[in-house]
Design an enzyme around this catalytic site. Sequence first.
Site, short mmCIF file in Angstrom:
data_model
loop_
_atom_site.label_atom_id
_atom_site.label_comp_id
_atom_site.label_asym_id
_atom_site.label_seq_id
_atom_site.Cartn_x
_atom_site.Cartn_y
_atom_site.Cartn_z
N GLU A 49 0.89 -1.17 0.00
CA GLU A 49 0.00 0.00 0.00
C GLU A 49 0.92 1.21 0.00
O GLU A 49 1.53 1.55 1.03
CB GLU A 49 -0.91 0.01 1.25
CG GLU A 49 -1.87 1.20 1.21
CD GLU A 49 -2.66 1.41 2.52
OE1 GLU A 49 -2.41 0.69 3.50
OE2 GLU A 49 -3.50 2.32 2.53
N ASP A 74 4.89 4.68 3.91
CA ASP A 74 4.69 6.14 3.89
C ASP A 74 5.88 6.76 4.61
O ASP A 74 6.58 6.10 5.38
CB ASP A 74 3.38 6.53 4.60
CG ASP A 74 2.84 7.88 4.12
OD1 ASP A 74 1.75 7.90 3.50
OD2 ASP A 74 3.49 8.91 4.37
N ASP A 123 -1.28 12.26 -3.48
CA ASP A 123 -1.42 13.66 -3.89
C ASP A 123 -1.29 13.78 -5.41
O ASP A 123 -0.40 13.16 -5.99
CB ASP A 123 -0.32 14.50 -3.23
CG ASP A 123 -0.39 14.41 -1.72
OD1 ASP A 123 -1.29 15.01 -1.13
OD2 ASP A 123 0.45 13.70 -1.12
N LYS A 127 1.28 20.79 -9.90
CA LYS A 127 2.35 21.52 -10.60
C LYS A 127 3.65 20.72 -10.70
O LYS A 127 4.61 21.17 -11.30
CB LYS A 127 2.62 22.85 -9.89
CG LYS A 127 1.47 23.82 -10.06
CD LYS A 127 1.79 25.17 -9.50
CE LYS A 127 0.56 26.06 -9.58
NZ LYS A 127 0.62 27.17 -8.64
N THR A 197 -10.57 5.32 3.24
CA THR A 197 -9.42 5.89 3.95
C THR A 197 -9.81 7.26 4.49
O THR A 197 -10.85 7.81 4.14
CB THR A 197 -8.21 6.06 3.00
OG1 THR A 197 -8.50 7.11 2.09
CG2 THR A 197 -7.89 4.79 2.25
N TYR A 198 -8.92 7.78 5.31
CA TYR A 198 -9.11 9.11 5.89
C TYR A 198 -9.34 10.16 4.80
O TYR A 198 -10.29 10.94 4.84
CB TYR A 198 -7.87 9.44 6.73
CG TYR A 198 -7.83 10.82 7.31
CD1 TYR A 198 -8.67 11.16 8.36
CD2 TYR A 198 -6.93 11.76 6.84
CE1 TYR A 198 -8.63 12.44 8.90
CE2 TYR A 198 -6.88 13.03 7.38
CZ TYR A 198 -7.73 13.37 8.42
OH TYR A 198 -7.68 14.62 8.95
N TYR A 199 -8.48 10.14 3.77
CA TYR A 199 -8.61 11.13 2.70
C TYR A 199 -9.85 10.87 1.86
O TYR A 199 -10.52 11.81 1.43
CB TYR A 199 -7.34 11.17 1.84
CG TYR A 199 -6.33 12.13 2.42
CD1 TYR A 199 -6.31 13.47 2.03
CD2 TYR A 199 -5.45 11.73 3.40
CE1 TYR A 199 -5.42 14.36 2.59
CE2 TYR A 199 -4.55 12.61 3.98
CZ TYR A 199 -4.54 13.93 3.57
OH TYR A 199 -3.67 14.82 4.14
C1 LIG Z 1 -3.07 12.53 0.56
S1 LIG Z 1 -2.23 11.45 1.64
C2 LIG Z 1 -3.16 9.92 1.43
C3 LIG Z 1 -2.98 8.98 2.57
C4 LIG Z 1 -3.86 7.72 2.54
N1 LIG Z 1 -3.56 6.86 1.42
C5 LIG Z 1 -5.33 8.09 2.57
O1 LIG Z 1 -6.00 7.83 1.55
O2 LIG Z 1 -5.79 8.58 3.58
C6 LIG Z 1 -0.77 11.12 0.72
C7 LIG Z 1 0.35 10.42 1.48
O3 LIG Z 1 1.41 10.15 0.56
C8 LIG Z 1 2.62 10.22 1.27
N2 LIG Z 1 3.70 10.37 0.27
C9 LIG Z 1 3.69 11.20 -0.82
N3 LIG Z 1 4.80 11.03 -1.54
C10 LIG Z 1 5.54 10.08 -0.89
C11 LIG Z 1 6.81 9.48 -1.16
N4 LIG Z 1 7.53 9.81 -2.23
N5 LIG Z 1 7.25 8.54 -0.29
C12 LIG Z 1 6.53 8.20 0.80
N6 LIG Z 1 5.32 8.74 1.09
C13 LIG Z 1 4.84 9.66 0.25
C14 LIG Z 1 2.43 11.38 2.21
O4 LIG Z 1 3.31 11.29 3.30
C15 LIG Z 1 0.96 11.21 2.61
O5 LIG Z 1 0.80 10.50 3.81
#
Ligand SMILES: C[S@@+](CC[C@H](N)C(=O)[O-])C[C@H]1O[C@@H](n2cnc3c(N)ncnc32)[C@H](O)[C@@H]1O
Length: 217
Positions: A49, A74, A123, A127, A197-199
């Site tokens: 995941e 993460d 995310d 940009k 998920t939370y998001y």
């Molecule tokens: C918008 S949150 C989504 C979290 C979760 N999947 C949810 O749906 O609630 C995006 C997550 O991606 C992680 N993330 C983004 N780029 C990353 C990278 N290159 N390596 C590790 N984590 C990354 C961030 O730390 C963040 O917790």
Amino acid sequence: MPKIKEERMEELPKLENTLVYTEFDDDNPAPKGRWNSEIFDKDLPIVLELACGKGEYSIGLAEIEPEKNYVGLDIKGNRMWVGATEALEKGLDNVRYLRCFIDHLDQFFGEDEVDEAWIVFSDPYLKKERKRLTHPKFLKHYRKVMKPGSVIHLKTDSDVLYEYTKEIIKQEQLELVDDEPNVHQNRPGDPKLSILTYYEQMHLEKGKTIKYLAFKI
Ligand SMILES: C[S@@+](CC[C@H](N)C(=O)[O-])C[C@H]1O[C@@H](n2cnc3c(N)ncnc32)[C@H](O)[C@@H]1O
């Protein structure tokens, strides 16, 4: 740093289902190539995941498909703590969490060690395309550790990330296995796509449409 975050970050490396590395050495060797034989102690397909946040998918999938091993990755340890403690409370012995940058995947997994991956609500980086987890740069990282033909699942609220990923799938001549532009309208009750998920909950509250893609690497 808020106190709760500080406490979670301190506790995280002590959780028995979580791997946090500052460096690799004889006492703390890289997990690469040892996931099934030593870390899970069970030879099962490994599912990642990616960008797991609070790790809801690892837990939800492990409950639906206990015959696989799950690793949530993460860089944000305080979020990961939530999933890791819940997985322990639920006694899920096929779930682990690894705090790392996804960009460094091949330091933590060996060639062909991974069988499947989920990217949920990463995310869209409007940009900065190179930071998108379906950018060709990241696909290269995945190819280093995933078996050829492994499936990657993407669930997103973002039209930009959804359309961008379809374009990349075409450009890279990958096999599109599934494409669902409206998960909750068209696939209600699909057990894997119903894990929230939370998001995702935040996006649903804002009335966003959730999209899903699956493709072979
Ligand atoms: C918008 S949150 C989504 C979290 C979760 N999947 C949810 O749906 O609630 C995006 C997550 O991606 C992680 N993330 C983004 N780029 C990353 C990278 N290159 N390596 C590790 N984590 C990354 C961030 O730390 C963040 O917790």
